[in-house]
Design a protein around this motif. Sequence first.
Motif, short mmCIF file in Angstrom:
data_model
loop_
_atom_site.label_atom_id
_atom_site.label_comp_id
_atom_site.label_asym_id
_atom_site.label_seq_id
_atom_site.Cartn_x
_atom_site.Cartn_y
_atom_site.Cartn_z
N PRO A 1 9.68 5.92 -6.92
CA PRO A 1 8.71 5.58 -7.99
C PRO A 1 7.34 6.21 -7.79
O PRO A 1 6.59 6.36 -8.74
N ILE A 2 6.99 6.58 -6.54
CA ILE A 2 5.64 7.12 -6.31
C ILE A 2 5.64 8.63 -6.10
O ILE A 2 4.60 9.22 -5.84
N LEU B 1 0.81 -1.22 0.00
CA LEU B 1 0.00 0.00 0.00
C LEU B 1 0.84 1.27 0.00
O LEU B 1 0.57 2.22 -0.73
N GLY C 1 11.80 -2.03 -10.09
CA GLY C 1 11.35 -2.00 -8.70
C GLY C 1 11.88 -0.76 -7.99
O GLY C 1 12.61 0.05 -8.56
N TRP C 2 11.50 -0.67 -6.72
CA TRP C 2 11.93 0.48 -5.91
C TRP C 2 13.46 0.57 -5.84
O TRP C 2 14.02 1.65 -5.94
N VAL D 1 -3.52 7.99 -0.17
CA VAL D 1 -2.49 6.94 -0.12
C VAL D 1 -3.13 5.55 -0.19
O VAL D 1 -2.65 4.66 -0.88
N TRP D 2 -4.26 5.38 0.49
CA TRP D 2 -4.95 4.09 0.53
C TRP D 2 -5.38 3.67 -0.87
O TRP D 2 -5.36 2.49 -1.21
N ASP D 3 -5.78 4.63 -1.68
CA ASP D 3 -6.04 4.39 -3.10
C ASP D 3 -7.17 3.41 -3.37
O ASP D 3 -7.17 2.71 -4.36
N LYS D 4 -8.12 3.33 -2.46
CA LYS D 4 -9.26 2.44 -2.69
C LYS D 4 -10.42 3.25 -3.25
O LYS D 4 -11.23 2.75 -4.01
N ASP E 1 1.92 12.92 -2.78
CA ASP E 1 1.58 13.71 -3.96
C ASP E 1 2.04 15.16 -3.76
O ASP E 1 1.70 15.79 -2.77
N SER F 1 5.04 2.15 -15.31
CA SER F 1 3.95 1.29 -15.73
C SER F 1 4.07 0.91 -17.20
O SER F 1 3.89 -0.26 -17.56
N ARG G 1 1.45 3.46 -6.15
CA ARG G 1 0.57 4.59 -6.44
C ARG G 1 -0.05 4.38 -7.82
O ARG G 1 0.59 3.79 -8.69
N ALA H 1 6.11 11.19 -8.18
CA ALA H 1 5.47 12.04 -9.19
C ALA H 1 4.67 11.17 -10.15
O ALA H 1 4.99 9.99 -10.36
N SER H 2 3.66 11.76 -10.75
CA SER H 2 2.80 11.00 -11.67
C SER H 2 3.59 10.47 -12.86
O SER H 2 3.34 9.35 -13.33
N ARG I 1 -9.38 9.45 -6.10
CA ARG I 1 -8.89 10.58 -5.33
C ARG I 1 -9.74 11.85 -5.50
O ARG I 1 -9.78 12.69 -4.60
N VAL J 1 5.19 7.13 -12.11
CA VAL J 1 4.24 6.01 -12.11
C VAL J 1 3.92 5.60 -13.54
O VAL J 1 3.95 4.40 -13.88
N VAL J 2 3.65 6.59 -14.39
CA VAL J 2 3.28 6.30 -15.77
C VAL J 2 4.46 5.65 -16.52
O VAL J 2 4.30 4.64 -17.21
N SER K 1 -0.08 2.09 -12.91
CA SER K 1 0.35 1.83 -11.54
C SER K 1 1.83 1.48 -11.56
O SER K 1 2.31 0.85 -12.51
#
Lengths: 199, 442
Positions: B393-394, A62, B414-415, B19-22, B351, B404, A66, B396-397, B25, B400-401, A72
């Motif tokens: 990796p998280i 989690l 990976g990280w 952050v939970w992203d469920k 973010d 991905s 992101r 900035a947008s 946003r 992530v893009v 993702s």
Amino acid sequence: MDKQVIVSISREFCSGGHQIGEAVAKALGMGFCDRNMLDEIAQRKNIRIEYLEKYDEKPRNLLLSRRVGAFSNSIEDIIAEMQFEYLRDRAASGESFVVVGRCADSVLRGRKCLIPVFVMGDEEDKIAEACRRYNISREEAAAKMRRHDRARKQYHNRYSEGKWGDSRCYDLCINSSRLGIEQTAVLLTEYIRQRAARF
Amino acid sequence: MVAQILAVVIFAVMFALIVWDKIERHIVTLGCGLLTLALVFGLAMRDGGAVWETLNIGSIFTPGFWYSAGINWSTILFIAGMMVMVEGMARAGFFQWLCMNLARLVHYKPVPLFVTFMLISAFLSMFIDSITVILFLAAVTVELGKLLKIDPVPMILSEIFCANLGGSATMCGDPPNIIIGTSLGYSFWDFLSNTGVMVAISLVLVVFYFYFIFRKELADAAGGFTPENLPDPKSAIRNRRDFAVSSVIFACAVVLLVTHAQTGLTVAFIGMAIALVTLLASGRHMLFLLQRVDYKTLLFFVGLFVVVSGLEQTGVLEIVAGFIGNVSGGNLRLMVAIIIWLSAVASAFIDNIPFAATMLPVIRSLAAVQGIDPATLAWALSMGTDIGGSATPIGASANVVGLSVAAKNGHFIGWGRYCKVSAPATVIVVAVSMLFMFVRYC
């Protein structure tokens, strides 16, 4: 099978869901889909299989992941999506098959030929099976079972609208401890035959 | 006191849910925004004026509308306008054409290709959002990697870094800069002559840094190259007329943005005008372009500004500003160092848009209390938030893009691998920017 039938088997750790799925597929002459789909994905996308195996059916971290729109950074998310795409393609090809795990009940939901099943087991039986299968102590087996089931639940609930193990998401929920793995497979095979006749 | 606690709790819940992203946003920020209006302004403060000020609609026809507190409509309108323009460019095949042409220009040689794509990533990100830049650049890089039999990961990592770096050079490059610029009334040129200079210096260092880090991979890549398989860049153009029109519109947007201080046009006006022209020129595809606009992001901004307003109106951000002022003892260098490093570290993990929106009233208050030029703190905030996001990796947008796109094509990053390369580069750029600011402004 004359008509297309897809059986998705969600299962608790060491409940025998995998063996039941294999037995059903064999009895009905259907394809069987589990980790083996990773080989095909690896070949299709030219990816090292170890990567896929490492993140297979694992929930994302989690705090370390992101999402931006459909993108993702989580490798778990991306590998899960590759598997879902594989399942959709295979289902679209018209083939009948049994699939174990991979949120297939949710990914293929809406298809008339889908029969979602959940296999559970009594805790003591599952622990005994884990002790035998991995040659570990009872405490280690109990801990391993809790860890795996938690991960499966997180993984499933991340990508599915329904909750893992919620009877409303499945056509059939069955406790393999009651009849044993072989007889559960026989019962399930008969159920699928009867269902397929009504498609 | 109750209002302050409520504002902080709502803000913390919003961040946790993001952050939970469920939950999507934009729903999170809009929901928290409504809670701020109802609980903080309504129940605790019983202040209808605060609600009115936050919604920022009453002053819609006044100049202050564009610079006042509350919902920063200027940012939202500008981003919406640029989204339409970028969709038009993408539909015409502009980005693939540009990337393929540049690759051909350097004869598909790995090292020049590596450097050129870094530079074009930085340049495009100065005017277009870095997500779009990376989306196309990473996809072309993966394709070129397959054709030229080279590992695309070094190029993608360096492109991501340069997209974030380029975005910090201008007012419209990165959302935090748009928020800072429109809120404090800075022009495109103000950014270019301040953060732009820091970016130019950093870019030179970063190109050398990435070349040094990936020199082995780049050396190994030389030689595995098959020119006959490579597609013609013209094949990327889907429609010649659309391509020509979108290129002209992009050029006009650049000219209007660079000269907006002289022409007196606000960036919101430019964004809307560009969007209108793009839509009119798109003819029957108008509806398609409008459907492609990312309304969720725009709604995310609306909710976010309301939640941050809750912190601002209740004086929470003044307390934070006072704390930074006390810690720094009024020393400008220390204030710059705190803001740039705090922003960088925070943006590496959360973010940077909500962070910048939150910190903006803090630096405004800090500058007013300490009697210093807010611009100095604004540049520190801009560089910290824009560059800090490159570290993980998280952050900035664009990261992530980019990751991905790479992973979907079988290149998992990976990280560990990401941070090993990009975190030191981030530290270098933040440190260089801080030293530059010490010399120039302190």
